[in-house]
Each structure stands twice: as structure tokens, then as C-alpha cells.
Design a protein around this motif. Structure first.
Motif, PDB file in Angstrom:
ATOM      1  N   GLY A  18       0.781  -1.237   0.000  1.00  0.00           N
ATOM      2  CA  GLY A  18       0.000   0.000   0.000  1.00  0.00           C
ATOM      3  C   GLY A  18       0.805   1.274   0.000  1.00  0.00           C
ATOM      4  O   GLY A  18       0.309   2.327   0.430  1.00  0.00           O
ATOM      5  N   MET A  19       2.052   1.238  -0.478  1.00  0.00           N
ATOM      6  CA  MET A  19       2.866   2.448  -0.528  1.00  0.00           C
ATOM      7  C   MET A  19       2.299   3.430  -1.553  1.00  0.00           C
ATOM      8  O   MET A  19       1.861   3.020  -2.621  1.00  0.00           O
ATOM      9  N   PRO A  20       2.289   4.732  -1.259  1.00  0.00           N
ATOM     10  CA  PRO A  20       1.873   5.707  -2.269  1.00  0.00           C
ATOM     11  C   PRO A  20       2.804   5.677  -3.478  1.00  0.00           C
ATOM     12  O   PRO A  20       4.011   5.451  -3.329  1.00  0.00           O
ATOM     13  N   LEU A  21       2.262   5.892  -4.655  1.00  0.00           N
ATOM     14  CA  LEU A  21       3.026   5.887  -5.899  1.00  0.00           C
ATOM     15  C   LEU A  21       3.947   4.656  -5.949  1.00  0.00           C
ATOM     16  O   LEU A  21       5.156   4.777  -6.117  1.00  0.00           O
ATOM     17  N   PRO A  22       3.388   3.455  -5.797  1.00  0.00           N
ATOM     18  CA  PRO A  22       4.216   2.270  -5.519  1.00  0.00           C
ATOM     19  C   PRO A  22       5.169   1.877  -6.629  1.00  0.00           C
ATOM     20  O   PRO A  22       6.312   1.485  -6.362  1.00  0.00           O
ATOM     21  N   GLN A 231       6.589   4.302 -14.957  1.00  0.00           N
ATOM     22  CA  GLN A 231       7.013   4.564 -13.585  1.00  0.00           C
ATOM     23  C   GLN A 231       8.100   3.591 -13.136  1.00  0.00           C
ATOM     24  O   GLN A 231       9.052   3.977 -12.447  1.00  0.00           O
ATOM     25  N   VAL A 232       7.980   2.322 -13.521  1.00  0.00           N
ATOM     26  CA  VAL A 232       8.991   1.328 -13.154  1.00  0.00           C
ATOM     27  C   VAL A 232      10.325   1.666 -13.807  1.00  0.00           C
ATOM     28  O   VAL A 232      11.383   1.634 -13.157  1.00  0.00           O
ATOM     29  N   SER A 299       7.596  15.791 -13.816  1.00  0.00           N
ATOM     30  CA  SER A 299       6.488  15.767 -14.768  1.00  0.00           C
ATOM     31  C   SER A 299       5.737  14.443 -14.682  1.00  0.00           C
ATOM     32  O   SER A 299       4.505  14.405 -14.728  1.00  0.00           O
ATOM     33  N   LEU A 300       6.491  13.343 -14.559  1.00  0.00           N
ATOM     34  CA  LEU A 300       5.858  12.034 -14.424  1.00  0.00           C
ATOM     35  C   LEU A 300       5.107  11.935 -13.103  1.00  0.00           C
ATOM     36  O   LEU A 300       4.017  11.338 -13.037  1.00  0.00           O
ATOM     37  N   LEU A 301       5.656  12.517 -12.037  1.00  0.00           N
ATOM     38  CA  LEU A 301       4.941  12.563 -10.762  1.00  0.00           C
ATOM     39  C   LEU A 301       3.629  13.341 -10.904  1.00  0.00           C
ATOM     40  O   LEU A 301       2.588  12.914 -10.395  1.00  0.00           O
ATOM     41  N   ALA A 302       3.693  14.477 -11.585  1.00  0.00           N
ATOM     42  CA  ALA A 302       2.477  15.269 -11.797  1.00  0.00           C
ATOM     43  C   ALA A 302       1.437  14.468 -12.560  1.00  0.00           C
ATOM     44  O   ALA A 302       0.237  14.511 -12.256  1.00  0.00           O
TER      45      ALA A 302
END
Length: 337
Positions: A18-22, A231-232, A299-302
Motif C-alpha cells: 500500500g505504498m503511495p506511488l508504488p 514509472q517502473v 512531470s511524471l509525478l504530476a
């Protein structure tokens, strides 16, 4: 491919707990630990060159016609950038210069949030220690992405994914949609070179994809599996930057980076509050734009957090431009003195 295997396994584990932005945080932290342990988790540059245009196309999908209604507010954000950089980078410089005992050139380019590649190139040409500059920026990106991801997930309760957790199947876009998006990725790279954009492999495809979505040639979000893959890959690339570094060396630079990044993040929050107070910009979006991470990473985080991608990306581009163009002027002034 070892870095991707570690990233995928770490991302899945982070997702399960359950980590944020896993997928991004898990892959990043897993590869960082593996790199420091001496595992052969080398970054794959061909894979990076393939995925960065794909990320650009994904980021472009978050731009809409409504984005341009906020252009007036953006100008205020850009005006506030200069005093923000003077305050944040000035405090960071003092940390590296006096606490870390870096020479002035290395301390300057370690402190400037202008992008790892740009600062490494300019810092090396100016006579700085390239390895220390690289580790300073890699550490700051690692800490910033981790903090922002955890803060948005645990404090603000923002879910990963622009659609609030809704899965977009890989078959949702039609054949024509895929052809248009592949064309944006393929043509975007030479388009970025033609315009001499910074981060050409990212911004060229992003601009073409944004245009395609604004005129509604394509109106679907990217399939979720591509979002996870991006993301990976990006998280794995961040983690592999520590490969070959000695644990004691990284520990020292991480220690300095904790202080430097904390100063920048606190300053970023303060100036983001100023921007939010003067404009209609949401405080969370202004904070993403003023966070001292890299252009691609933030940008990817956004995108993953459902933010205003165009605003965050353009603000980071302006920040990089200010830092890059001011560096020669700064050292010319120093030499005269």
C-alpha cells in the motif's frame, strides 16, 4: 535487464503493502539498495531512449484546451522563480561549501537545481568534481521524489493514477489512436531537435501529443499498463545512478543532501504559497512545480498524481533555463572579483 527485474519486483511489493506511488517509489528504492549492495543493476540507455519519448506522449495526454486559460497565472509563477532560486540554491550552496567542504565550483553546481545532465556538463567544464556533482543531484532527486510521493499519498491522500484508480485497458485506444500516438513519439524527437528544446526526447513528443489531444485527434487516457511501465523504468533509472559509488561516499553525500533538499523543499513550499496566494493556482500544483527534482521525474509525478502537467513541466523548463544561462554570468562575476 537486472535493474528492470529489481524495479518490477520492488514496485509490486510496494503496491502490495500500500505504498503511495508504488511502482515508481518501489522501483527507485529497490534499485538504490541493490546498487549500493553492488548488484549489477546498470541503467539501460537504449531502453531509456525508447521510454522517454513514450513518457513524453503520456504527459502530453494530460494537456487540454482548458490548460491555456491559466497562462496568465503562469507568468507570475515564472517571475517568482528567480527569487526562489536565489534563496533555495543559496542556502544549498552554503551547505555544500561550508558543511561539505566542497570547492566553490563543485558546491555551486551541486546546489543548483538545473538538471543532472546540464549541471554535470557545465560543472565539469568549469573545473568541478563531476562525481560529487552527479551524486549530489542523484541524491536530491531520490529524496525529492520519495518525499513528494509519500507526502501526496499519506498526507494529502492523493491516489496514484489520473483516473482515480480506474484501469484503462490496453485495448481501449483504437488502431488509429495508437498510430497517432506512435507518430507523436517517433516524430517528436526530431521535432525537439529542430526547435533545439531542452530535454528534446521528452518535450518534442510531449508537444505533439498535447496538440493531438487538444484538437481531440485522441481523447483517451493512456492504457494503465503503460503508465505503470513508465514509472517502473523511471524509478529504476533513478536508483541505478548510485551504482559504483562507495557506501561511505554515498552516506556522506546523502547526509549533505538531506540538509540541502530540506532547505529547497521548505523554500519551495513558501514560494508555492506565495504563487497560490497571488493566482488561482492550487497550492499542491505550485509545490510540484517548485519541487527541486528533475524535469522528467517531476512531470511524471504530476501525471501519476493527476496534476497540471503542462504547468509543472513548463515551470521546470524555465527553472532549468534560468540556472543554465545564469551559471556563466555568475562565474564571470566571481572571476572579476
Amino acid at each position: 535487464m537486472t535493474s528492470l527485474a529489481v524495479g518490477l519486483a520492488s514496485g509490486w511489493l510496494a503496491y502490495m503493502v500500500g505504498m503511495p506511488l508504488p511502482w515508481m517509489l518501489g522501483a527507485m528504492l529497490g534499485n538504490t539498495v541493490a546498487a549500493l549492495a553492488g548488484a549489477p543493476v546498470r541503467a539501460s540507455m537504449p531502453l531509456r531512449n525508447i521510454f522517454v519519448p513514450i513518457i513524453g506522449v503520456m504527459l502530453g495526454s494530460g494537456v487540454s484546451a482548458e490548460t491555456f486559460e491559466a497562462l496568465g497565472d503562469w507568468s507570475i509563477s515564472f517571475l517568482v522563480l528567480a527569487p526562489f532560486l536565489m534563496t533555495a540554491a543559496g542556502g544549498s550552496y552554503l551547505i555544500y561549501r561550508h558543511l561539505g567542504r566542497f570547492d566553490p565550483v563543485t558546491a555551486y553546481f551541486s546546489a543548483m537545481p538545473g538538471g543532472l545532465n546540464e549541471m554535470l556538463l557545465l560543472g565539469g567544464e568549469a573545473g568541478g568534481e563531476e562525481r560529487r556533482i552527479a551524486l549530489a543531484h542523484a541524491s536530491r532527486v531520490l529524496l525529492t521524489v520519495t518525499f513528494v510521493g509519500l507526502f501526496f499519498g499519506l498526507v494529502l491522500g492523493v491516489q496514484s493514477g489520473r483516473s482515480g484508480g480506474i484501469w484503462t485497458p490496453i485495448g481501449a485506444p483504437g488502431v488509429l489512436d495508437y498510430l497517432i500516438l506512435i507518430g507523436c513519439a517517433a516524430l517528436g524527437v526530431p521535432f525537439g531537435r529542430l526547435l533545439r528544446l531542452p530535454a528534446q526526447r521528452l518535450l518534442g513528443p510531449m508537444i505533439l501529443s498535447a496538440a493531438a489531444h487538444v484538437v481531440q485527434l485522441v481523447d483517451l487516457p493512456p492504457p494503465t499498463v503503460f503508465v505503470i511501465a513508465a514509472q517502473v523504468v523511471m524509478g529504476s533509472l533513478i536508483g541505478t545512478r548510485f551504482l559504483g559509488a562507495r557506501l561511505r561516499e554515498v552516506g556522506r553525500d546523502l547526509f549533505l543532501s538531506v540538509f540541502s533538499t530540506t532547505i529547497m523543499l521548505i523554500t519551495g513550499v513558501g514560494f508555492a504559497w506565495v504563487v497560490a496566494s497571488l493566482t488561482a493556482t492550487d497550492l499542491a500544483q505550485a509545490f510540484l512545480a517548485y519541487s527541486p527534482g528533475g524535469l522528467t521525474e517531476m512531470s511524471l509525478l504530476a501525471f501519476a498524481l493527476g496534476g497540471d502537467i503542462a504547468y509543472v513541466s513548463v515551470t521546470h523548463i524555465v527553472r532549468i533555463a534560468i540556472v543554465v544561462f545564469s551559471a556563466p554570468l555568475f562565474f564571470r562575476w566571481i572571476n572579476r572579483r
